[in-house]
Each structure stands twice: as structure tokens, then as C-alpha cells.
Design a protein around this motif. Structure first.
Motif, PDB file in Angstrom:
ATOM      1  N   PHE A 181       0.815  -1.216   0.000  1.00 11.62           N
ATOM      2  CA  PHE A 181       0.000   0.000   0.000  1.00 11.62           C
ATOM      3  C   PHE A 181       0.849   1.266   0.000  1.00 11.62           C
ATOM      4  N   VAL A 182       1.866   1.341   0.885  1.00 11.55           N
ATOM      5  CA  VAL A 182       2.609   2.597   1.029  1.00 11.55           C
ATOM      6  C   VAL A 182       3.950   2.599   0.312  1.00 11.55           C
ATOM      7  N   GLY A 183       4.472   1.434  -0.079  1.00  9.02           N
ATOM      8  CA  GLY A 183       5.753   1.394  -0.767  1.00  9.02           C
ATOM      9  C   GLY A 183       6.927   1.511   0.183  1.00  9.02           C
ATOM     10  N   ASP A 184       8.090   1.796  -0.362  1.00  8.80           N
ATOM     11  CA  ASP A 184       9.328   1.832   0.420  1.00  8.80           C
ATOM     12  C   ASP A 184       9.800   3.244   0.755  1.00  8.80           C
ATOM     13  N   TRP A 231      -9.539  -8.834   3.701  1.00  5.65           N
ATOM     14  CA  TRP A 231      -8.112  -8.651   3.415  1.00  5.65           C
ATOM     15  C   TRP A 231      -7.934  -7.707   2.229  1.00  5.65           C
ATOM     16  N   GLY A 232      -6.994  -6.808   2.347  1.00  4.57           N
ATOM     17  CA  GLY A 232      -6.679  -5.898   1.262  1.00  4.57           C
ATOM     18  C   GLY A 232      -7.660  -4.754   1.090  1.00  4.57           C
ATOM     19  N   VAL A 250      -4.085  -3.846  -4.047  1.00  2.00           N
ATOM     20  CA  VAL A 250      -3.646  -5.037  -4.782  1.00  2.00           C
ATOM     21  C   VAL A 250      -2.231  -5.408  -4.369  1.00  2.00           C
ATOM     22  N   LYS A 251      -1.922  -6.684  -4.470  1.00  4.90           N
ATOM     23  CA  LYS A 251      -0.586  -7.167  -4.127  1.00  4.90           C
ATOM     24  C   LYS A 251       0.415  -6.689  -5.159  1.00  4.90           C
ATOM     25  N   ASP A 252       1.531  -6.177  -4.687  1.00  5.90           N
ATOM     26  CA  ASP A 252       2.609  -5.731  -5.571  1.00  5.90           C
ATOM     27  C   ASP A 252       3.606  -6.880  -5.742  1.00  5.90           C
ATOM     28  N   PRO A 253       3.707  -7.455  -6.939  1.00  2.00           N
ATOM     29  CA  PRO A 253       4.626  -8.589  -7.132  1.00  2.00           C
ATOM     30  C   PRO A 253       6.073  -8.233  -6.810  1.00  2.00           C
ATOM     31  N   ALA A 254       6.412  -6.934  -6.890  1.00  3.69           N
ATOM     32  CA  ALA A 254       7.774  -6.504  -6.613  1.00  3.69           C
ATOM     33  C   ALA A 254       7.960  -6.004  -5.186  1.00  3.69           C
ATOM     34  N   CYS A 255       6.947  -6.171  -4.333  1.00  2.27           N
ATOM     35  CA  CYS A 255       7.014  -5.673  -2.957  1.00  2.27           C
ATOM     36  C   CYS A 255       8.170  -6.338  -2.195  1.00  2.27           C
ATOM     37  N   SER A 256       8.957  -5.532  -1.506  1.00  7.90           N
ATOM     38  CA  SER A 256      10.089  -6.074  -0.752  1.00  7.90           C
ATOM     39  C   SER A 256       9.651  -6.756   0.532  1.00  7.90           C
ATOM     40  N   GLY A 257       8.380  -6.559   0.908  1.00  7.30           N
ATOM     41  CA  GLY A 257       7.879  -7.194   2.113  1.00  7.30           C
ATOM     42  C   GLY A 257       7.233  -8.537   1.882  1.00  7.30           C
ATOM     43  N   CYS A 258       6.473  -8.659   0.782  1.00 12.89           N
ATOM     44  CA  CYS A 258       5.707  -9.906   0.567  1.00 12.89           C
ATOM     45  C   CYS A 258       5.780 -10.422  -0.859  1.00 12.89           C
TER      46      CYS A 258
END
Length: 259
Positions: A181-184, A231-232, A250-258
Motif C-alpha cells: 500500500f505505502v511502498g518503500d 483482506w486488502g 492489490v498485491k505488488d509482485p515486486a514488494c520487498s515485504g511480501c
């Protein structure tokens, strides 16, 4: 959450009777609530009213985390504290409030600041984490730890007349985490606080109690309960209109967390 039966005594049945008569909760739902372990991070404006309704619901085990002390300016919105608590630790004061409210609850406190080196030990084994902390760096640390530990997260925030509550299960396939949701960009502790911008006390109460309701929704989901755990879904609350709207994260496929 254990699937073992959790018999409720006659005294407890009477205490939670108004829950049990609800078809969406019932005896099975109340037993699930009574078995649940919830970690509440932050015992301030959001955490205080959330704690009151979580305790009222009969959450069996509560872990309370806050390293702050009660100040006079807190009393405008942090409803479990009184003038006599000023200068005392919030975690200790919150445990005292719980002991007076319901001595049957299992309560653990941590009066230290959440950090990457201690968060995992605090949340391990929980059924749900509720994050009411006041900066993005801590929130992202908590989110990453929840994903790693496989624990769902309810994230709640408020400022001025605006609030938000979102449910995240980034450890599940296809589900986003809070970092999606918020990014890095917010890993630094540089966000605004209510001390700078102000906040309406009753607005904080709305957010905290809504977070408690969403927590119960999640905890009774396995018994049929209150439907979709959502969820979400991020609920945005506006105290001026007043009104609420919901965003789907939505789920970020490049998310560093998940990702």
C-alpha cells in the motif's frame, strides 16, 4: 488460534450474552474470541478505545506494547487513562485498567519501542496484530514482521478529521501487505504527528472502535461469523462529511515485504 474447545463458565456466558445471541457470533464465535491472542501495538488514541472493546469482547490473551508515558495532552483522546496516570508508563497503566475491568484476561506488556530486532519475538504466535503506532518506519517494520511470521495485520491511523483502517494478510497467496500500500519511501521516521497537526478526540475513538470491530470480524471468520475478513480492503473515514469509503489494495509482485 487453537481449535480445541474453550468452555465458557456460567459467569462468562452471562458476561458475553449479548454477543452469543447474535447469529453472527454465537457460542462458537465467542469461544473463538476467548481463545484468541491479539497483539496491540501502540496504546495511544487508537489503541486505548480499541483495547476497551477488545477487552469487552473477551479476547482471551492480549499483548500490549508501548514505550511511552502518559501525558496531560493524551487525556483528550486516550480514554483508558486518568489524571493519576500522568507520568506513568502507558503499558503499565493499560494493564492496571484491564485488571480492574476483567481479571480473567491474560495480559502481557512490553514497555519498549518496537524495532526490527524485537518485533518478531513479540508477535510470534499471535492470531492478529493491531498496529496503532504513529510513524511509517515502525508500521513497515511491523508489516514485514507479520508477513514473515504469517500473522495477519490490522493497520489503523488517524489525523485531524481523517482515519483509515485496513486488514492485510501479505503472507497469503495473492493478498497484499501494508508495504504494498505505502511502498518503500516511508521507511524513515519523518511523518507528521497529531502533535503537529491536531486531531479530534472523538475521531480517534471512531477509528479505534472500528479497528476493534474489524478485529472481531477476523477472529470469528472461521466460525462463519461476520463474512469476508476483508483482506486488502482499506476503509477511509471522514469525520467532517461524515462518511466512509473503501479502497481495494492489490498485491505488488515486486514488494520487498511480501512479493
Amino acid at each position: 488460534m487453537s481449535d480445541a474447545p474453550h468452555p465458557l463458565s456460567e459467569e462468562r456466558l452471562d458476561r458475553f450474552a449479548r454477543h452469543i445471541v447474535l447469529p453472527e457470533i454465537g457460542g462458537a464465535g465467542q469461544a473463538a474470541i476467548s481463545r484468541a491472542h491479539v497483539v496491540l501495538l501502540g496504546l495511544g488514541g487508537i489503541g486505548a478505545p480499541a483495547l476497551q472493546y477488545l477487552a469487552g469482547a473477551g479476547i482471551g490473551k492480549l499483548t500490549l506494547v508501548d514505550d511511552d508515558k502518559v501525558s496531560a495532552s493524551n487525556l483528550q483522546r486516550q480514554t483508558i487513562y486518568t489524571t493519576r496516570d500522568i507520568g506513568h508508563g502507558k503499558a503499565v497503566s493499560a494493564r492496571r485498567w484491564l485488571a480492574n475491568f476483567d481479571e480473567k484476561l491474560d495480559v502481557t506488556i512490553h514497555d519498549r519501542r518496537i524495532a526490527p530486532d524485537n518485533v518478531r519475538a513479540i508477535i510470534d504466535g499471535a492470531d492478529l496484530v493491531i498496529d496503532g503506532t504513529d510513524n511509517f518506519a515502525t508500521r513497515l517494520t511491523v508489516s514485514d514482521a507479520c508477513v514473515a511470521a504469517g500473522v495477519p495485520l490490522l493497520s489503523a491511523a488517524v489525523g485531524r478529521f481523517q482515519g483509515q483502517v485496513g486488514a492485510f494478510a501479505g503472507h497469503r497467496d495473492g493478498q497484499p501487505c501494508y508495504r504494498c500500500f505505502v511502498g518503500d519511501a516511508f521507511d524513515a521516521e519523518d511523518c507528521d504527528t497529531c502533535a503537529e497537526d491536531g486531531v479530534l478526540g472523538a475521531m480517534v475513538g471512531w477509528v479505534g472502535t472500528f479497528a476493534a470491530m474489524q478485529a472481531i470480524r477476523i477472529l470469528v471468520h472461521a466460525t462463519g461469523g461476520m463474512g469476508d475478513p476483508q483482506w486488502g480492503k482499506l476503509h477511509l473515514m471522514d469525520g467532517i462529511k461524515p462518511g466512509m469509503r473503501t479502497l481495494n489494495i492489490v498485491k505488488d509482485p515486486a514488494c520487498s515485504g511480501c512479493g
